[in-house]
Write a protein that holds these residues in place. Sequence first.
Motif, mmCIF file in Angstrom:
data_model
loop_
_atom_site.group_PDB
_atom_site.id
_atom_site.type_symbol
_atom_site.label_atom_id
_atom_site.label_comp_id
_atom_site.label_asym_id
_atom_site.label_seq_id
_atom_site.Cartn_x
_atom_site.Cartn_y
_atom_site.Cartn_z
ATOM 1 N N LEU A 1 0.828 -1.200 0.000
ATOM 2 C CA LEU A 1 0.000 0.000 0.000
ATOM 3 C C LEU A 1 0.861 1.247 0.000
ATOM 4 N N GLY A 2 1.958 1.197 0.758
ATOM 5 C CA GLY A 2 2.879 2.327 0.801
ATOM 6 C C GLY A 2 3.407 2.644 -0.583
ATOM 7 N N GLY A 3 3.774 1.584 -1.320
ATOM 8 C CA GLY A 3 4.275 1.762 -2.683
ATOM 9 C C GLY A 3 3.214 2.344 -3.593
ATOM 10 N N GLN A 4 1.989 1.838 -3.441
ATOM 11 C CA GLN A 4 0.895 2.341 -4.282
ATOM 12 C C GLN A 4 0.595 3.804 -3.983
ATOM 13 N N LEU A 5 0.710 4.171 -2.697
ATOM 14 C CA LEU A 5 0.463 5.565 -2.323
ATOM 15 C C LEU A 5 1.474 6.487 -2.995
ATOM 16 N N LEU A 6 2.739 6.068 -3.004
ATOM 17 C CA LEU A 6 3.787 6.867 -3.652
ATOM 18 C C LEU A 6 3.479 7.051 -5.132
ATOM 19 N N GLU A 7 3.087 5.923 -5.747
ATOM 20 C CA GLU A 7 2.763 5.942 -7.168
ATOM 21 C C GLU A 7 1.601 6.895 -7.432
ATOM 22 N N LEU A 8 0.569 6.793 -6.579
ATOM 23 C CA LEU A 8 -0.601 7.651 -6.730
ATOM 24 C C LEU A 8 -0.215 9.116 -6.558
ATOM 25 N N ARG A 9 0.655 9.367 -5.583
ATOM 26 C CA ARG A 9 1.039 10.755 -5.331
ATOM 27 C C ARG A 9 1.765 11.342 -6.534
ATOM 28 N N SER A 10 2.619 10.522 -7.168
ATOM 29 C CA SER A 10 3.347 11.076 -8.313
ATOM 30 C C SER A 10 2.411 11.267 -9.501
ATOM 31 N N GLN A 11 1.402 10.392 -9.625
ATOM 32 C CA GLN A 11 0.398 10.589 -10.673
ATOM 33 C C GLN A 11 -0.370 11.884 -10.432
ATOM 34 N N GLN A 12 -0.678 12.105 -9.131
ATOM 35 C CA GLN A 12 -1.436 13.290 -8.773
ATOM 36 C C GLN A 12 -0.634 14.559 -9.085
#
Lengths: 182, 61
Positions: free
Chosen positions: A92-103
């Motif tokens: 989940l931590g990894g996905q959050l990072l990915e989402l943040r960079s997409q954002q």
Amino acid sequence: MLATMNTCTITKLARAFGLSRSTLLYYDRIGLLPPSGRTAAGYRCYTQRDRQRLERICHFRQAGLTLADIRTLLSSSGKPNAKLLERRFRELGGQLLELRSQQRLLASMLKGVAAGKCPPAVDRVMWVKMLRAAGMDDRAMGRWHTEFERRAPDAHQEFLVSLGIPESEIQRIRKSSAEGAW
Amino acid sequence: MPTKMTKENWIALFRDVGLTDAQMKKWHHLFETRHPEGHQSFLEWLGLPAEKCDLIRKESR
């Protein structure tokens, strides 16, 4: 015996949990939630215990665990398997990072749209050529990125996005910039 | 630290990595002759008003 306990049919149980009948059939097939019994006519009979098990399954599903992981978790009787939960936590931590960079990428696109102006219509190769022609060598370009990142990280991101550089490469450039590792 | 890139910041950045005034002038010239539209939108991106963009571009030719 089963009939005298508080049992229910597959349809009733599915409805109670907002699931489809076929989901419960699937859970039965993979051995995740086999009904405790059958009626004389062969219909699945779910007991109170089955219902509690399904409750836990739904709970783990909400946390994003796979059905295979849930089966492991439920079969290790007694204390929960911390390793599995920790792995999911890290994922989940990894996905959050990915989402943040997409954002962040979307934010810079939106900024461009809102301002009604396009970012520089020049790509990476053109830039490098011009900087080199003006007398900047590779070393200086590295330092330039580092200074850019230090002074205006958001603008650095926006600038790199405008050159059409893919996000993963941008992250790499910015990381090298922050560390001064060129 | 300003998050927005300004003209002053950009110049300081170039100076930091050792670019001289002459080299910066050359760079503007290259930008203007090779990619005039890119030059324009870059100057706008720095937040320069239209007259200032025109002036810089004219001087770069």
